[in-house]
Enzyme design. Structure first.
Site, PDB file in Angstrom:
ATOM      1  CE  LYS A 218      -3.090   2.469   3.147  1.00  0.00           C
ATOM      2  NZ  LYS A 218      -4.132   2.325   4.148  1.00  0.00           N
TER       3      LYS A 218
HETATM    4  C1  R5P Z   1      -2.133   4.070   7.015  1.00  0.00           C
HETATM    5  O1  R5P Z   1      -1.445   3.556   6.276  1.00  0.00           O
HETATM    6  C2  R5P Z   1      -3.122   3.434   7.858  1.00  0.00           C
HETATM    7  O2  R5P Z   1      -3.425   2.163   7.431  1.00  0.00           O
HETATM    8  C3  R5P Z   1      -4.253   4.332   7.981  1.00  0.00           C
HETATM    9  O3  R5P Z   1      -4.838   4.211   9.219  1.00  0.00           O
HETATM   10  C4  R5P Z   1      -5.301   4.218   6.944  1.00  0.00           C
HETATM   11  O4  R5P Z   1      -5.077   3.265   5.992  1.00  0.00           O
HETATM   12  C5  R5P Z   1      -5.455   5.516   6.265  1.00  0.00           C
HETATM   13  O5  R5P Z   1      -6.480   5.488   5.319  1.00  0.00           O
HETATM   14  P1  R5P Z   1      -6.875   6.841   4.647  1.00  0.00           P
HETATM   15  O6  R5P Z   1      -5.612   7.628   4.499  1.00  0.00           O
HETATM   16  O7  R5P Z   1      -7.449   6.468   3.321  1.00  0.00           O
HETATM   17  O8  R5P Z   1      -7.852   7.503   5.529  1.00  0.00           O
END
Ligand code: R5P
Length: 293
Positions: free
Chosen positions: A206
């Site tokens: 990711k």
């Molecule tokens: C970051 O990598 C964490 O996993 C986060 O808590 C989450 O994935 C962030 O998601 P978003 O930036 O789409 O709110």
């Protein structure tokens, strides 16, 4: 150790229009040589029909508490289930607020240890052991890594130990590229970070979208899903999703841009159209507008 001089020069050839040469017969990049159990779990993440995935990230509470939009996990998550493929959350959230019969893939957040009340977010530990990941039937274990930050070594140690356990029991590892407030968000950084995680054994990664994203994808031998990041206007979030997919991402792992939307369910449905049905950003936004009237 190779001479690092010359690494800055943009003289590389990523062959961005040449398909991955080792795809084999399995639909997930870099996974053709893996065992049946690994492949089964990767198929619970990446739809075998499209090769893509819509992940819903709701793991924010592990360091931010009850972030806006996720005050009631028990209400938000079930409403989104029809439109997502994978639930990315903590074991606490999964066990308490996610129906066990949801039929969705699980990306279990296994690293943690920091909180936004203490400015030391680049240091984490492996907080969930492999036995509990097995009990939760996780389809992958998500480990946050901090390339170029103070916590680099320990986070890569967390990742490597998770890969070792995952390989023993057939559970893929999701390497998460973190960006700190002072860290660059360039293709140079993301090429470095994604490639390091893949070479350490992460089965999927990711990371964030940036210019030259297709080169990042080409140089990374495992699938990349793009993080949503901070809340954007819905049309912009759809453009981010569309450009990511056009650049070779195999899906989105989106949190705030879904659960902080005025219409989270319709937003998730629109993102799904881009990821699985080839909608453009404009078509998806039209769909969103039509369904929220
Ligand atoms: C970051 O990598 C964490 O996993 C986060 O808590 C989450 O994935 C962030 O998601 P978003 O930036 O789409 O709110």
């Amino acid at each position: 150790m190779p001479d690092l001089q010359g690494q800055e020069k943009d003289q590389k050839n990523y062959h961005v229009n040449t398909p991955f040469a080792n795809q084999g017969t399995f639909h997930v990049k870099g996974a053709d040589s893996l065992d049946w159990g690994m492949k089964t779990r990767l198929s619970n993440i990446f739809d075998p029909k499209t090769g893509n995935t819509v992940m819903f990230a709701f793991d924010h509470g592990y360091f931010m508490g009850s972030v806006t939009g996720l005050e009631r996990l028990d209400i938000v998550i079930p409403s989104l289930l029809p439109h997502i493929d994978v639930l990315m959350g903590t074991r606490g959230a999964l066990r308490t607020c996610v129906p066990p019969n949801s039929g969705k893939g699980v990306a279990l957040r296994t690293s943690s240890g920091s909180s936004m009340l203490y400015d030391d977010l680049s240091h984490e530990v492996v907080a969930v052991d492999i036995e509990d990941a097995i009990r939760l039937n996780a389809d992958c274990m998500a480990v946050q890594t901090f390339i170029g930050a103070d916590g680099q070594l320990s986070s890569l140690d967390n990742l490597s130990r998770t890969v070792n356990d995952g390989m023993s029991y057939g559970i893929p590892t999701l390497g998460v590229v973190a960006v700190g407030k002072d860290m660059e968000r360039t293709d140079r950084f993301f090429k470095l970070a994604t490639r390091i995680l893949a070479e350490l054994g992460a089965n999927l990664i990711k990371t964030y979208y940036c210019d030259k994203f297709e080169e990042i994808v080409a140089a990374c031998p495992v699938p990349i899903v793009v993080a949503g990041g901070k809340k954007l206007p819905e049309a912009e979030a759809m453009t981010l999703a569309y450009h990511s997919m056009q650049g070779g991402a195999r899906g989105l792992d989106m949190g705030r841009n879904i659960f902080q939307s005025e219409h989270p369910v319709q937003m998730a449905a629109a993102i799904r159209k881009i990821v699985h049905e080839g909608f453009t950003d404009k078509e998806a936004f039209q769909f969103y507008t039509d369904t929220t009237r």
